[in-house]
Design an enzyme around this catalytic site. Structure first.
Site, PDB file in Angstrom:
ATOM      1  N   HIS A 385      -2.510  -6.489  -3.980  1.00  0.00           N
ATOM      2  CA  HIS A 385      -1.041  -6.587  -3.986  1.00  0.00           C
ATOM      3  C   HIS A 385      -0.553  -7.671  -3.040  1.00  0.00           C
ATOM      4  O   HIS A 385      -1.260  -8.148  -2.149  1.00  0.00           O
ATOM      5  CB  HIS A 385      -0.405  -5.227  -3.632  1.00  0.00           C
ATOM      6  CG  HIS A 385      -0.641  -4.766  -2.221  1.00  0.00           C
ATOM      7  ND1 HIS A 385       0.156  -5.156  -1.164  1.00  0.00           N
ATOM      8  CD2 HIS A 385      -1.562  -3.922  -1.700  1.00  0.00           C
ATOM      9  CE1 HIS A 385      -0.263  -4.570  -0.051  1.00  0.00           C
ATOM     10  NE2 HIS A 385      -1.311  -3.827  -0.338  1.00  0.00           N
ATOM     11  N   CYS A 404      -6.226  -1.059   0.640  1.00  0.00           N
ATOM     12  CA  CYS A 404      -5.914  -1.989  -0.439  1.00  0.00           C
ATOM     13  C   CYS A 404      -6.186  -3.425   0.007  1.00  0.00           C
ATOM     14  O   CYS A 404      -6.452  -3.687   1.178  1.00  0.00           O
ATOM     15  CB  CYS A 404      -4.461  -1.837  -0.868  1.00  0.00           C
ATOM     16  SG  CYS A 404      -4.117  -0.304  -1.755  1.00  0.00           S
TER      17      CYS A 404
END
Length: 496
Positions: A385, A404
């Site tokens: 992301h 992440c």
């Protein structure tokens, strides 16, 4: 992902970073493979099969179990070859030191050869002994048919040579392992400190680096070492450089062994077009035709919030994504701030105390996910992301996420993935500017590999190392040694 006309090219410094941080994955042999393997393929739904007319079940006929396939008889020459081959476990990173023991023969030797074949083809460590976050699972492999055919055809050398991964990255580590074992057997290297003389520093650097030239400035040699270790190449003997140079040679060997094992977990051929993240180096690389074509810095999981090793397929991109805060992060970091503070900071609290409450950060320029999220199936709820926090990308310490992978240039990556769709090509930024949350399905799913490389060889054979932030290298090397010892014990106990 049709990226044959990639427009994104990074500067020379980042391409150099890509060549170091992403180990070479060029095949030593084999034809190109399809873009995306069926990693998460499912069997056809039963609803699509017409129902058959009901009938009485067939009678159950008891059957005797199939007899075990007999092991082939070995000739004297084949026995000598296998004994020599089994003694070479150290060369493949299956043991840190050469082991000795009684010579095996007959079925015991054949069983030991089958065990070694399995270790080389899919890894020495059994998957039952993996950490949960080592989610990269090797394929099943039965070495017996190939072994029988090799014995019968008198082709054992060819069969054994086919067992190791056919990747340049693995071969580079194997050569590096021999080099560092030679350094260890010669006494290792001296420790440095801030008072070390230039002569002592040069002598230490020369043990690992044979590329220096006569009269070369010491700063240039130090910069080369710092690049090999993933440090800021200042050319100064600072504390971090001293620490890297003082890592014991046994730890370097353990890192090489661990990375060789991780290569053995990979499939025999990778999709030639893929996205690959080196977790330890915090770098994302795009591969096209099995060669790295572009790279960008990333931020990966901090120790305690490890980014898992896994393989999956990116199926969609969420534009302007909200952040549904995981319960663990909410409990540890957000709820202690108090409800009023969270609401003031723009968070929303969804649900009721009776049904359960969760925290959501709405989409926007300050969302923790930034403007883009790349989705792929995995049991850890991790993804790639964007991020509004850009400063970390300038750092050489980029392990700071909750697991992440934050991307330095997410828009460029998204454009690469959608450019095969004429309705989406060149439109990513326009979609972002609309401010609307929407999911964009990719025209073709893109393979993604999250891998943990802490040791890899340059094209000239020089070994490069990265810090082992999760302490996985030594743990894995210990598991390799323990598994090898167990296998040797079983082989000896089976008798001759």
């Amino acid at each position: 992902m049709h990226i044959l006309s990639v427009s994104l090219r990074l500067t020379g410094s980042l391409l150099a970073l890509a060549s170091l941080a992403a180990p070479a994955i060029a095949r030593a042999q084999g034809a190109p493979q399809p873009l995306v393997p069926p990693v998460f393929s499912q069997p056809p739904a039963s609803a699509t099969t017409p129902a058959a007319a009901p009938s009485a079940p067939p009678p159950v006929v008891p059957t005797a179990p199939l007899p075990p396939v007999p092991l082939p008889k070995l000739s004297a020459a084949q026995t000598d070859f296998l004994r020599s081959w089994l003694a070479g476990g150290r060369e493949q990173g299956l043991t840190a030191r050469r082991a000795s023991g009684p010579a095996l023969s007959g079925d015991a030797l054949a069983r030991a050869a089958l065990d070694r074949a399995s270790a080389l083809y899919r890894g020495r460590v059994d998957t039952a002994d993996f950490l949960e976050v080592w989610a990269l699972r090797p394929a099943q492999y039965d070495p017996l048919p190939g072994f029988v055919a090799a014995v019968q055809g008198d082709r054992l050398p060819q069969w054994t040579a086919s067992l190791t991964p056919r990747y340049a990255g693995y071969e580079g580590l194997r050569a590096g392992l021999a080099t560092y074992e030679g350094i260890r057997d010669s006494g290792g290297w001296p420790m440095l400190d801030a008072k070390s003389t230039p002569a002592a520093i040069r002598a230490r650097l020369a043990i690992e680096d044979k590329t220096g030239t006569a009269g070369e400035p010491l700063t240039a040699a130090l910069q080369r070492a710092q690049r090999r270790y993933g440090l800021n190449p200042t050319g100064l003997l600072d504390a971090r450089t001293i620490a890297a140079l003082n890592v014991p040679v046994d730890d370097r060997i353990a890192a090489i062994m661990a990375n060789m094992e991780r290569w053995r977990w990979l499939p025999r051929s990778l999709p030639v077009n893929r996205v690959q993240v080196n977790i330890a180096a915090a770098v994302l690389t795009v591969f096209e035709g099995d060669a790295p074509v572009t790279s960008m810095r990333a931020v990966t999981g901090s120790p305690g919030n490890e980014t898992p090793m896994l393989v999956s397929n990116i199926h969609s991109i969420v534009v302007n994504p909200p952040w549904n805060v995981p319960a663990s992060i909410a409990k540890r970091e957000l709820w202690p701030k108090g409800r009023a503070t969270l609401i003031r900071q723009g968070y929303r609290i969804v649900g009721t105390p009776e049904t359960g409450e969760r925290i959501v950060q709405p989409a926007g320029p300050n969302s923790a996910l930034g403007r883009l999220k790349f989705d792929f199936d995995n049991p850890f709820a991790v993804y790639l992301h964007d991020t509004p926090a850009r400063a970390k990308f300038a750092s050489y310490d980029r392990l700071a996420s909750h697991g992440c992978v934050r991307l330095e240039k997410p828009v460029s990556l998204a454009e690469l993935m959608v450019q095969a769709d004429p309705l989406l090509a060149g439109q990513v930024q326009a979609l972002i500017d609309k401010g609307k949350t929407q999911r964009v399905q990719l025209p073709q799913q893109v393979a993604v590999y999250l891998l943990y490389w802490t040791a890899f060889a340059s094209a000239n054979g020089t070994m490069n190392f990265r810090a082992d932030p999760y302490n996985w290298d030594r743990l894995l090397a210990e598991k390799i040694e323990a598994s090898s010892r167990r296998a040797a014990t079983i082989a000896l106990a089976s008798g001759n």
